[in-house]
Motif scaffolding. Structure first.
Motif, PDB file in Angstrom:
ATOM      1  N   LYS A 245      41.484  53.716   3.063  1.00  0.00           N
ATOM      2  CA  LYS A 245      42.018  55.085   2.442  1.00  0.00           C
ATOM      3  C   LYS A 245      43.547  54.972   2.345  1.00  0.00           C
ATOM      4  CE  LYS A 245      41.872  57.285   6.875  1.00  0.00           C
ATOM      5  NZ  LYS A 245      41.305  58.269   7.729  1.00  0.00           N
ATOM      6  N   ILE A 246      43.993  55.972   1.783  1.00  0.00           N
ATOM      7  CA  ILE A 246      45.593  56.118   1.681  1.00  0.00           C
ATOM      8  C   ILE A 246      45.585  57.504   2.031  1.00  0.00           C
ATOM      9  CG2 ILE A 246      47.572  55.973   0.126  1.00  0.00           C
ATOM     10  CD1 ILE A 246      46.008  53.995  -1.695  1.00  0.00           C
ATOM     11  N   LYS A 247      46.616  57.810   3.185  1.00  0.00           N
ATOM     12  CA  LYS A 247      46.869  58.930   3.499  1.00  0.00           C
ATOM     13  C   LYS A 247      48.224  59.326   3.570  1.00  0.00           C
ATOM     14  CE  LYS A 247      45.408  62.348   7.255  1.00  0.00           C
ATOM     15  NZ  LYS A 247      44.612  62.679   8.317  1.00  0.00           N
ATOM     16  N   GLY A 248      48.820  60.137   2.744  1.00  0.00           N
ATOM     17  CA  GLY A 248      50.381  60.104   2.713  1.00  0.00           C
ATOM     18  C   GLY A 248      50.887  58.983   2.465  1.00  0.00           C
ATOM     19  N   LYS A 249      51.908  58.073   3.161  1.00  0.00           N
ATOM     20  CA  LYS A 249      52.275  56.873   3.050  1.00  0.00           C
ATOM     21  C   LYS A 249      51.692  55.626   3.287  1.00  0.00           C
ATOM     22  CE  LYS A 249      55.942  56.578   6.589  1.00  0.00           C
ATOM     23  NZ  LYS A 249      57.265  56.176   6.772  1.00  0.00           N
ATOM     24  N   TYR A 250      50.684  55.891   4.254  1.00  0.00           N
ATOM     25  CA  TYR A 250      49.894  54.835   4.815  1.00  0.00           C
ATOM     26  C   TYR A 250      48.790  54.466   4.033  1.00  0.00           C
ATOM     27  CZ  TYR A 250      52.889  55.754   8.554  1.00  0.00           C
ATOM     28  OH  TYR A 250      53.936  56.079   9.805  1.00  0.00           O
ATOM     29  N   LEU A 251      48.425  53.213   4.118  1.00  0.00           N
ATOM     30  CA  LEU A 251      47.284  52.659   3.736  1.00  0.00           C
ATOM     31  C   LEU A 251      46.458  52.173   5.032  1.00  0.00           C
ATOM     32  CD1 LEU A 251      46.016  50.420   0.718  1.00  0.00           C
ATOM     33  CD2 LEU A 251      45.925  49.318   2.973  1.00  0.00           C
ATOM     34  N   TYR A 252      45.253  52.586   5.109  1.00  0.00           N
ATOM     35  CA  TYR A 252      44.293  51.977   6.217  1.00  0.00           C
ATOM     36  C   TYR A 252      43.417  50.935   5.751  1.00  0.00           C
ATOM     37  CZ  TYR A 252      46.544  56.193   8.585  1.00  0.00           C
ATOM     38  OH  TYR A 252      46.937  56.977   9.147  1.00  0.00           O
ATOM     39  N   PHE A 253      43.301  49.863   6.405  1.00  0.00           N
ATOM     40  CA  PHE A 253      42.355  48.733   6.030  1.00  0.00           C
ATOM     41  C   PHE A 253      41.755  48.217   7.249  1.00  0.00           C
ATOM     42  CE2 PHE A 253      46.645  47.028   7.528  1.00  0.00           C
ATOM     43  CZ  PHE A 253      46.272  46.067   8.349  1.00  0.00           C
ATOM     44  N   ASP A 254      40.624  47.485   6.814  1.00  0.00           N
ATOM     45  CA  ASP A 254      39.683  46.683   7.828  1.00  0.00           C
ATOM     46  C   ASP A 254      40.015  45.373   7.564  1.00  0.00           C
ATOM     47  OD1 ASP A 254      38.927  49.072   9.454  1.00  0.00           O
ATOM     48  OD2 ASP A 254      37.420  49.345   7.993  1.00  0.00           O
ATOM     49  N   SER A 255      39.905  44.399   8.362  1.00  0.00           N
ATOM     50  CA  SER A 255      39.964  43.112   8.314  1.00  0.00           C
ATOM     51  C   SER A 255      38.778  42.481   8.881  1.00  0.00           C
ATOM     52  CB  SER A 255      41.351  42.375   8.683  1.00  0.00           C
ATOM     53  OG  SER A 255      42.187  43.043   8.203  1.00  0.00           O
ATOM     54  N   PHE A 256      37.824  41.427   8.152  1.00  0.00           N
ATOM     55  CA  PHE A 256      36.783  41.001   8.641  1.00  0.00           C
ATOM     56  C   PHE A 256      36.945  39.411   8.845  1.00  0.00           C
ATOM     57  CE2 PHE A 256      35.955  44.902   6.592  1.00  0.00           C
ATOM     58  CZ  PHE A 256      35.070  45.571   7.643  1.00  0.00           C
ATOM     59  N   LEU A 257      36.691  38.626   9.793  1.00  0.00           N
ATOM     60  CA  LEU A 257      36.813  37.083   9.969  1.00  0.00           C
ATOM     61  C   LEU A 257      35.491  36.943  10.943  1.00  0.00           C
ATOM     62  CD1 LEU A 257      38.604  36.063  12.564  1.00  0.00           C
ATOM     63  CD2 LEU A 257      39.915  37.863  11.656  1.00  0.00           C
ATOM     64  N   SER A 258      35.249  35.586  10.535  1.00  0.00           N
ATOM     65  CA  SER A 258      34.450  34.717  11.612  1.00  0.00           C
ATOM     66  C   SER A 258      35.273  33.805  12.328  1.00  0.00           C
ATOM     67  CB  SER A 258      33.436  34.206  10.953  1.00  0.00           C
ATOM     68  OG  SER A 258      32.566  35.239  10.157  1.00  0.00           O
ATOM     69  N   TYR A 259      35.034  33.643  13.595  1.00  0.00           N
ATOM     70  CA  TYR A 259      35.652  32.589  14.597  1.00  0.00           C
ATOM     71  C   TYR A 259      34.769  32.382  15.793  1.00  0.00           C
ATOM     72  CZ  TYR A 259      39.024  30.583  17.516  1.00  0.00           C
ATOM     73  OH  TYR A 259      39.621  29.564  18.284  1.00  0.00           O
TER      74      TYR A 259
END
Length: 134
Positions: free
Chosen positions: A106-120
């Motif tokens: 999502k984008i709220k104001g000037k911020y973009l919120y994100f999720d990162s997914f990885l396997s380790y």
């Protein structure tokens, strides 16, 4: 009455011309990234298909990581360390097997919120954060 009408038209015109950010606004440029799991933010210089992360590890030392980006759609991409521009350690080589999937939420104001997914090491890991354009 004319002043009220003029003021109303001015407010409407500002609303029509105010820019709402989209995922495309975060594809190219200089950004500051703050991960929820990290204390300090880091800088990101992003081009269309690659980016440079500049992480401040101490007052005198910055570490740079170069990543290749494969855009899946407007708001989702896969990130891999660039093994041509940098020497990869065991962790980075492991990450590169599947890459890091990043979904812009999502984008709220000037911020973009994100999720990162990885396997380790057989574990699926989710990391969240936010970023804004400098």
């Amino acid at each position: 009455m004319k002043k009220i009408l003029s003021f109303g038209i001015l407010l409407l015109s500002i609303n029509f011309y105010s820019q709402e950010l989209t995922c495309a606004d975060f594809k190219v440029g200089n950004f500051v990234v703050k991960m929820d799991s990290e204390k300090n933010p880091y800088k990101l210089i992003r081009y269309e298909n690659y980016q440079i992360e500049i992480v401040n590890k101490s007052t005198n030392e910055n570490i740079k990581y170069t990543n290749n980006l494969e855009w899946i759609d407007e708001c989702t991409y896969r990130l891999k360390y660039d093994e041509i521009k940098m020497t990869l350690n065991a962790f980075q080589k492991s990450i590169n097997e599947n890459g890091v999937l990043v979904k812009m939420k999502k984008i709220k104001g000037k911020y973009l919120y994100f999720d990162s997914f990885l396997s380790y090491e057989g574990k699926k890991i989710k990391l969240s954060g936010k970023m804004y354009k400098e």
